[in-house]
Design a protein around this motif. Structure first.
Motif, PDB file in Angstrom:
ATOM      1  N   ARG A   1       0.780  -1.278   0.013  1.00  0.00           N
ATOM      2  CA  ARG A   1      -0.042  -0.021  -0.088  1.00  0.00           C
ATOM      3  C   ARG A   1       0.817   1.168  -0.020  1.00  0.00           C
ATOM      4  O   ARG A   1       2.022   1.123   0.302  1.00  0.00           O
ATOM      5  CB  ARG A   1      -0.960   0.066   1.209  1.00  0.00           C
ATOM      6  CG  ARG A   1      -0.197   0.221   2.754  1.00  0.00           C
ATOM      7  CD  ARG A   1      -1.417   0.495   3.564  1.00  0.00           C
ATOM      8  NE  ARG A   1      -0.799   0.646   4.910  1.00  0.00           N
ATOM      9  CZ  ARG A   1      -0.402   1.684   5.413  1.00  0.00           C
ATOM     10  NH1 ARG A   1      -0.272   2.844   4.782  1.00  0.00           N
ATOM     11  NH2 ARG A   1       0.180   1.915   6.554  1.00  0.00           N
ATOM     12  N   THR A   2       0.313   2.479  -0.671  1.00  0.00           N
ATOM     13  CA  THR A   2       1.086   3.753  -0.605  1.00  0.00           C
ATOM     14  C   THR A   2       0.893   4.255   0.913  1.00  0.00           C
ATOM     15  O   THR A   2      -0.055   3.810   1.651  1.00  0.00           O
ATOM     16  CB  THR A   2       0.506   4.531  -1.420  1.00  0.00           C
ATOM     17  OG1 THR A   2      -0.900   4.826  -1.359  1.00  0.00           O
ATOM     18  CG2 THR A   2       0.597   3.794  -2.919  1.00  0.00           C
ATOM     19  N   PRO A   3       1.696   5.033   1.295  1.00  0.00           N
ATOM     20  CA  PRO A   3       1.665   5.691   2.746  1.00  0.00           C
ATOM     21  C   PRO A   3       0.433   6.518   2.630  1.00  0.00           C
ATOM     22  O   PRO A   3      -0.277   7.176   1.731  1.00  0.00           O
ATOM     23  CB  PRO A   3       2.877   6.480   2.822  1.00  0.00           C
ATOM     24  CG  PRO A   3       3.697   6.126   1.779  1.00  0.00           C
ATOM     25  CD  PRO A   3       2.863   5.576   0.841  1.00  0.00           C
ATOM     26  N   LEU A   4      -0.278   6.670   3.993  1.00  0.00           N
ATOM     27  CA  LEU A   4      -1.440   7.395   4.001  1.00  0.00           C
ATOM     28  C   LEU A   4      -1.215   8.892   3.739  1.00  0.00           C
ATOM     29  O   LEU A   4      -0.237   9.446   4.374  1.00  0.00           O
ATOM     30  CB  LEU A   4      -1.945   7.088   5.590  1.00  0.00           C
ATOM     31  CG  LEU A   4      -2.684   5.870   5.778  1.00  0.00           C
ATOM     32  CD1 LEU A   4      -3.093   5.638   7.371  1.00  0.00           C
ATOM     33  CD2 LEU A   4      -3.968   5.731   4.917  1.00  0.00           C
ATOM     34  N   CYS A   5      -2.110   9.517   2.971  1.00  0.00           N
ATOM     35  CA  CYS A   5      -1.904  10.927   2.809  1.00  0.00           C
ATOM     36  C   CYS A   5      -3.184  11.836   2.978  1.00  0.00           C
ATOM     37  O   CYS A   5      -4.259  11.222   2.801  1.00  0.00           O
ATOM     38  CB  CYS A   5      -1.438  11.114   1.147  1.00  0.00           C
ATOM     39  SG  CYS A   5       0.044  10.807   0.671  1.00  0.00           S
ATOM     40  N   LEU A   6      -3.000  12.940   3.314  1.00  0.00           N
ATOM     41  CA  LEU A   6      -4.237  13.755   3.684  1.00  0.00           C
ATOM     42  C   LEU A   6      -4.556  14.530   2.564  1.00  0.00           C
ATOM     43  O   LEU A   6      -4.092  15.152   1.794  1.00  0.00           O
ATOM     44  CB  LEU A   6      -3.575  14.712   4.869  1.00  0.00           C
ATOM     45  CG  LEU A   6      -4.540  15.465   5.673  1.00  0.00           C
ATOM     46  CD1 LEU A   6      -5.249  14.531   6.709  1.00  0.00           C
ATOM     47  CD2 LEU A   6      -3.740  16.796   6.309  1.00  0.00           C
ATOM     48  N   SER A   7      -5.945  14.450   2.817  1.00  0.00           N
ATOM     49  CA  SER A   7      -6.695  15.419   1.645  1.00  0.00           C
ATOM     50  C   SER A   7      -8.029  15.791   2.116  1.00  0.00           C
ATOM     51  O   SER A   7      -8.760  15.271   3.151  1.00  0.00           O
ATOM     52  CB  SER A   7      -6.893  14.391   0.479  1.00  0.00           C
ATOM     53  OG  SER A   7      -7.857  13.229   0.689  1.00  0.00           O
ATOM     54  N   PRO A   8      -8.774  17.018   1.528  1.00  0.00           N
ATOM     55  CA  PRO A   8      -9.929  17.535   2.143  1.00  0.00           C
ATOM     56  C   PRO A   8     -11.080  16.694   1.489  1.00  0.00           C
ATOM     57  O   PRO A   8     -11.020  15.915   0.610  1.00  0.00           O
ATOM     58  CB  PRO A   8     -10.047  18.901   1.183  1.00  0.00           C
ATOM     59  CG  PRO A   8      -9.067  18.594  -0.122  1.00  0.00           C
ATOM     60  CD  PRO A   8      -8.104  17.593   0.395  1.00  0.00           C
ATOM     61  N   SER A   9     -12.231  16.791   2.242  1.00  0.00           N
ATOM     62  CA  SER A   9     -13.584  16.229   1.930  1.00  0.00           C
ATOM     63  C   SER A   9     -14.740  17.034   2.016  1.00  0.00           C
ATOM     64  O   SER A   9     -14.588  17.817   3.135  1.00  0.00           O
ATOM     65  CB  SER A   9     -13.767  14.898   2.566  1.00  0.00           C
ATOM     66  OG  SER A   9     -13.784  14.983   4.006  1.00  0.00           O
ATOM     67  N   LEU A  10     -15.570  17.137   1.363  1.00  0.00           N
ATOM     68  CA  LEU A  10     -17.065  17.667   1.594  1.00  0.00           C
ATOM     69  C   LEU A  10     -18.169  17.118   1.335  1.00  0.00           C
ATOM     70  O   LEU A  10     -18.208  16.555   0.079  1.00  0.00           O
ATOM     71  CB  LEU A  10     -16.907  19.022   0.865  1.00  0.00           C
ATOM     72  CG  LEU A  10     -17.933  20.184   0.869  1.00  0.00           C
ATOM     73  CD1 LEU A  10     -18.209  20.764   2.612  1.00  0.00           C
ATOM     74  CD2 LEU A  10     -17.925  21.140  -0.004  1.00  0.00           C
ATOM     75  N   THR A  11     -19.148  17.167   2.127  1.00  0.00           N
ATOM     76  CA  THR A  11     -20.449  16.326   1.932  1.00  0.00           C
ATOM     77  C   THR A  11     -21.584  16.928   2.336  1.00  0.00           C
ATOM     78  O   THR A  11     -21.582  17.599   3.123  1.00  0.00           O
ATOM     79  CB  THR A  11     -20.370  15.030   2.721  1.00  0.00           C
ATOM     80  OG1 THR A  11     -18.735  13.986   2.377  1.00  0.00           O
ATOM     81  CG2 THR A  11     -21.631  13.818   2.492  1.00  0.00           C
ATOM     82  N   GLY A  12     -22.718  16.847   1.309  1.00  0.00           N
ATOM     83  CA  GLY A  12     -24.019  17.322   1.621  1.00  0.00           C
ATOM     84  C   GLY A  12     -24.808  16.067   1.910  1.00  0.00           C
ATOM     85  O   GLY A  12     -24.843  15.250   1.018  1.00  0.00           O
TER      86      GLY A  12
END
Length: 247
Positions: free
Chosen positions: A48-59
Motif C-alpha cells: 500500500r502507499t503511505p496514508l496521505c491527507l486530503s480534503p472532503s466535503l459532503t452534503g
C-alpha cells in the motif's frame, strides 16, 4: 408544463411536510481523509502507499423511518485520494520499460505523486440512539456503499540526481488520455490509467450534540480502479474525520 408544475408543487409540499415532522433532515460536513492505494499482486503479495491527507466535503439528506431511530442517508460528496512516495531504482527500471524516459545513469531518486478527484453518492442505512435524557446527545452508526466517479487527477514523477538536484519531470492524466512533461510518460495509445467508476463499502459513526456532530468513517474499495489488469490490482482505502451540522 402544467403537469411538471403540479409534480414540483407536490414534491415541495411532501418534502415540507416530512421536514415539519422531522422525517427529513439536511446536513453538511467537511473535514479530512487519510487515503491509501492498496495493491494486490498476482503472487498474492500485498502493498500500500503511505496514508496521505486530503480534503472532503459532503452534503447529506437523512430520511427517518417511522418513529424508530433507523434512517436512510444519501447525498453528494467530494473527496480526493492521493499518494506520495519515493520509488526504488528497481521500480524506476520497470517504469523505463513501460515507456518513461529515464536516464538511469544519472538517477539518484524518483518521487511518485498520484492525485485523484472523485464525486460520490453514498447510500447508507443508519441507526441513531439518544444517550442523554434530553435527547441532545446521541450516537449514530451507518453502513452502506458509496458510488464514485472520477473527475480528474494525475500521476507524476520527479527525477533527482544523487545530490537531490532535479533533472526531469513527467506526468500523465489519471482519467483522460495524453501525456506531458520533460521526460514523457504514459502508454500513448489514448487510453486512461484508472477506470472512472469506483464502488466502496462504507461504515461510519457519528457523535451528535444537538445539531452538531463529529463523524468518523471508512471506505474500502470493492472494485479495481486501475484499468490494466497486468501487475497489481489497485483499490482505495480512505479514513475520514469530519465536523458537520444538521438543519
Amino acid at each position: 408544463m402544467k403537469r411538471s408544475t403540479l409534480l414540483l408543487l407536490l414534491l415541495t409540499l411532501t418534502t415540507s411536510s416530512l421536514m415539519a415532522q422531522r422525517k427529513v433532515t439536511f446536513a453538511v460536513d467537511a473535514g479530512v481523509d487519510y487515503s491509501s492505494f492498496l495493491m494486490n499482486t498476482p503472487g498474492k503479495e500485498k502493498a500500500r502507499t503511505p496514508l496521505c491527507l486530503s480534503p472532503s466535503l459532503t452534503g447529506r439528506i437523512d430520511l427517518k423511518l417511522g418513529n424508530s431511530g433507523y434512517y436512510l442517508s444519501s447525498g453528494l460528496s467530494y473527496y480526493a485520494p492521493r499518494s506520495s512516495q519515493d520509488l526504488s531504482i528497481d521500480q524506476a527500471a520497470a517504469l523505463k520499460k513501460a515507456g518513461l524516459n529515464i536516464d538511469l545513469s544519472r538517477l539518484g531518486a524518483i518521487e511518485e505523486r498520484m492525485t485523484t478527484h472523485y464525486l460520490s453518492i453514498p447510500l447508507l442505512f443508519g441507526n441513531r440512539a439518544a444517550i442523554s435524557e434530553d435527547g441532545k446527545f446521541s450516537l449514530a452508526c451507518e453502513l452502506g456503499v458509496r458510488f464514485s466517479i472520477g473527475l480528474g487527477g494525475s500521476l507524476s514523477y520527479t527525477l533527482y540526481e544523487g545530490n537531490r538536484n532535479k533533472f526531469g519531470e513527467a506526468s500523465t492524466p489519471i482519467f483522460s488520455s495524453g501525456t506531458n512533461g520533460s521526460s514523457g510518460s504514459g502508454r500513448g495509445n489514448g487510453s486512461t490509467l484508472f477506470l472512472p467508476v469506483n464502488i466502496a463499502a462504507h461504515g461510519g459513526l457519528r457523535a451528535e450534540y444537538s445539531r452538531y456532530y463529529l463523524r468518523i468513517g471508512v471506505d474500502h474499495g470493492l472494485t479495481r480502479v486501475n484499468r490494466y489488469p497486468e501487475g497489481s490490482r489497485v483499490t482505495i482505502l480512505s479514513l475520514s474525520t469530519t465536523l458537520g451540522v444538521r438543519f
